[in-house]
Write an enzyme that holds these catalytic residues in place. Structure first.
Site, PDB file in Angstrom:
ATOM      1  N   LYS A  21       0.831  -1.211   0.000  1.00  0.00           N
ATOM      2  CA  LYS A  21       0.000   0.000   0.000  1.00  0.00           C
ATOM      3  C   LYS A  21       0.860   1.254   0.000  1.00  0.00           C
ATOM      4  CE  LYS A  21      -4.714  -0.160   1.454  1.00  0.00           C
ATOM      5  NZ  LYS A  21      -5.654   0.384   2.434  1.00  0.00           N
ATOM      6  N   LYS A  40      -9.776  -2.526 -12.622  1.00  0.00           N
ATOM      7  CA  LYS A  40     -10.613  -2.873 -11.468  1.00  0.00           C
ATOM      8  C   LYS A  40     -11.418  -1.633 -11.041  1.00  0.00           C
ATOM      9  CE  LYS A  40     -10.130  -4.368  -6.753  1.00  0.00           C
ATOM     10  NZ  LYS A  40      -9.528  -3.864  -5.584  1.00  0.00           N
ATOM     11  N   LYS A  99     -12.378   3.682  -6.520  1.00  0.00           N
ATOM     12  CA  LYS A  99     -12.488   5.139  -6.358  1.00  0.00           C
ATOM     13  C   LYS A  99     -11.224   5.833  -6.851  1.00  0.00           C
ATOM     14  CE  LYS A  99     -13.761   4.051  -1.912  1.00  0.00           C
ATOM     15  NZ  LYS A  99     -14.913   3.546  -1.243  1.00  0.00           N
TER      16      LYS A  99
END
Ligand code: SF4
Length: 330
Positions: free
Chosen positions: A116, A198, A201
């Site tokens: 991440k 995919k 947001k």
């Protein structure tokens, strides 16, 4: 009165408007779970700060929108306990207590920590809170002593970490305070966004539950297709077309077979093909839009749901924290 049903706990971060991917991946599953289990569903607003601490300008709006979408999509507050994490200070207290006993190496080896950090650009994630978010997650879960936590396969390491936290606490203080929650494995359908990546947001390619019908139709109209199908008479390949993936989710088998055949022979054009799927998506979203409109007209109802849900959740959280402080003798 103690419920005889097994308990399930799950949450979502209020980091933006809910989209079809969230709906199909989580909410549809939650709806089914509430028929069988005693469910606790919470808005993880403190969690959202682990990556969005610098800009909190829209967090209240996102919390509210999330709750509206949940209820509109069929989460029933008469059957499930719906609450907001930050209304229950016990989450923060248990997080603090756990953070005293969790080795940093457990957090550094968390596979999503590095991933991440590399994936999310433009934010400084070398923070104490970001490294420690699995500890907060463990507190969120264990406070409610759930039997099951719904997870996708990729989240299994997180749940294992929560179980390790439970074991460490029980071992350290020689009290079986925390039962180890099991996974309730959820299969997430692959939902692609309008650009073929995919649905997310962060890519700006979503179809949101709060989008109006014209917006949904327009987004589907401009969705990418098989790039080799430039002209109407060019045969296409549905296997590499994101619109066909939508058909596989929303259309009936005869329509899927028809598209699969007629795309390859150029009998059907992309405009008609997209129109067919847009009709199905609109059909699916229409009851949610109706329910959203009703909820928006009655904001007091949402406040009552959160008030009542948070009151119920807090009673459970307080009882667990009492067990914790007794075991720790503090
Ligand atoms: S006809 Fe449908 S499945 Fe085939 S390329 Fe066009 S949009 Fe995709």
């Amino acid at each position: 009165m103690t419920s005889l049903r097994k308990r399930v706990l799950s949450g979502m971060q209020p980091s933006g408007l809910l989209h079809l991917g969230n709906y199909l991946g989580a909410l549809e599953n939650w709806k089914q779970l509430q028929a069988e289990y005693e469910c606790y569903f919470f808005v993880a607003d403190w969690h959202a700060l682990s990556t969005n601490y610098a800009d909190t300008s829209r967090i209240r709006e996102f919390v509210r929108e999330l709750l509206i979408d949940w209820l509109a999509a069929g989460i029933d507050p008469n059957r499930s306990t719906v609450f907001i994490q930050s209304r229950i200070p016990e989450h923060a207290i248990l997080h603090l207590l756990f953070s005293m006993m969790i080795p940093i190496s457990w957090l550094e080896r968390n596979p999503t920590y590095k991933e991440k950090q590399e994936e999310i650009k433009g934010k400084d994630l070398s923070t104490y809170g970001f490294l420690g978010y699995p500890v907060l997650q463990a507190a969120d879960i264990l406070l409610y002593k759930p039997d099951y936590v719904p997870v996708g396969k990729d989240q299994l390491p997180h749940l294992e970490l929560t179980r390790e936290v439970a074991r460490r606490f029980n071992d350290l203080y020689k009290q079986p305070v925390f039962p180890e929650p099991k996974e309730h494995l959820t299969k997430f359908p692959k939902v692609l966004g309008t650009d073929g990546r995919k649905m997310s947001k962060s890519y700006g390619n979503t179809i949101n539950l709060s989008d109006s019908e014209p917006v949904v139709r327009q987004k589907l109209k401009t969705m990418v297709t098989d790039p080799a199908r430039v002209k109407r008479m060019d045969p296409g390949n549905p296997d590499i077309c994101p619109v066909f993936d939508f058909h596989k989710i929303f259309s009936t088998l005869p329509v899927i077979e028809q598209i699969n055949r007629e795309c390859r022979t150029a009998e059907i054009g992309c405009i008609d093909c997209k129109k067919l799927v847009a009709d199905r998506v609109v059909e699916k979203l229409a009851p949610i839009w109706d329910a959203r409109t009703k909820l928006l007209k009655n904001p007091g109802h949402l406040d009552e749901v959160v008030e009542e849900g948070s009151r119920k959740a807090r009673a459970v959280a307080k009882a667990t924290l009492h067990d914790v402080t007794e075991a720790m003798k503090i």
